[in-house]
Enzyme design. Sequence first.
Site, PDB file in Angstrom:
ATOM      1  N   ARG A  26       0.830  -1.219   0.000  1.00 48.67           N
ATOM      2  CA  ARG A  26       0.000   0.000   0.000  1.00 48.67           C
ATOM      3  C   ARG A  26       0.858   1.260   0.000  1.00 48.67           C
ATOM      4  O   ARG A  26       0.575   2.206  -0.741  1.00 48.67           O
ATOM      5  CB  ARG A  26      -0.967   0.007   1.187  1.00 48.67           C
ATOM      6  CG  ARG A  26      -2.085  -1.017   1.060  1.00 48.67           C
ATOM      7  CD  ARG A  26      -2.996  -1.007   2.266  1.00 48.67           C
ATOM      8  NE  ARG A  26      -2.204  -1.300   3.463  1.00 48.67           N
ATOM      9  CZ  ARG A  26      -2.527  -0.936   4.692  1.00 48.67           C
ATOM     10  NH1 ARG A  26      -3.629  -0.249   4.921  1.00 48.67           N
ATOM     11  NH2 ARG A  26      -1.759  -1.258   5.710  1.00 48.67           N
ATOM     12  N   ASN A  44      -6.189  -2.691   2.326  1.00 48.03           N
ATOM     13  CA  ASN A  44      -6.116  -4.137   2.518  1.00 48.03           C
ATOM     14  C   ASN A  44      -7.516  -4.694   2.677  1.00 48.03           C
ATOM     15  O   ASN A  44      -8.393  -4.041   3.237  1.00 48.03           O
ATOM     16  CB  ASN A  44      -5.323  -4.474   3.781  1.00 48.03           C
ATOM     17  CG  ASN A  44      -3.829  -4.344   3.603  1.00 48.03           C
ATOM     18  OD1 ASN A  44      -3.317  -4.343   2.490  1.00 48.03           O
ATOM     19  ND2 ASN A  44      -3.120  -4.236   4.708  1.00 48.03           N
TER      20      ASN A  44
END
Length: 97
Positions: A26, A44
């Site tokens: 990320r 996520n």
Amino acid sequence: MAPDLDQRIETYYVRVRGTVQGVGFRHATVRQAHALGIKGWVANLDDGSVEAMLQGSANQVDRMLSWLRHGPPAARVTEVSGEERSTEKRYERFEQH
């Protein structure tokens, strides 16, 4: 005359599967999105995958999708799936959720 593909804003929803959590995916995605001028978000999911909403020109989105197929060095991407979304929403920045 055809519309300029770099002017029209595209919005894509993407799921990335593989070893993509706990490897800085990320954070690296945010850095890459900023470098390309992409707006949207990355997050996520409970199943171990990562989802993202990408918004930008066709060229920007294509370049981001290409990067997501590999991700950062520690990631092992096995699948990238997604679809264009029709929305009037315009994201102001790219964020990690």
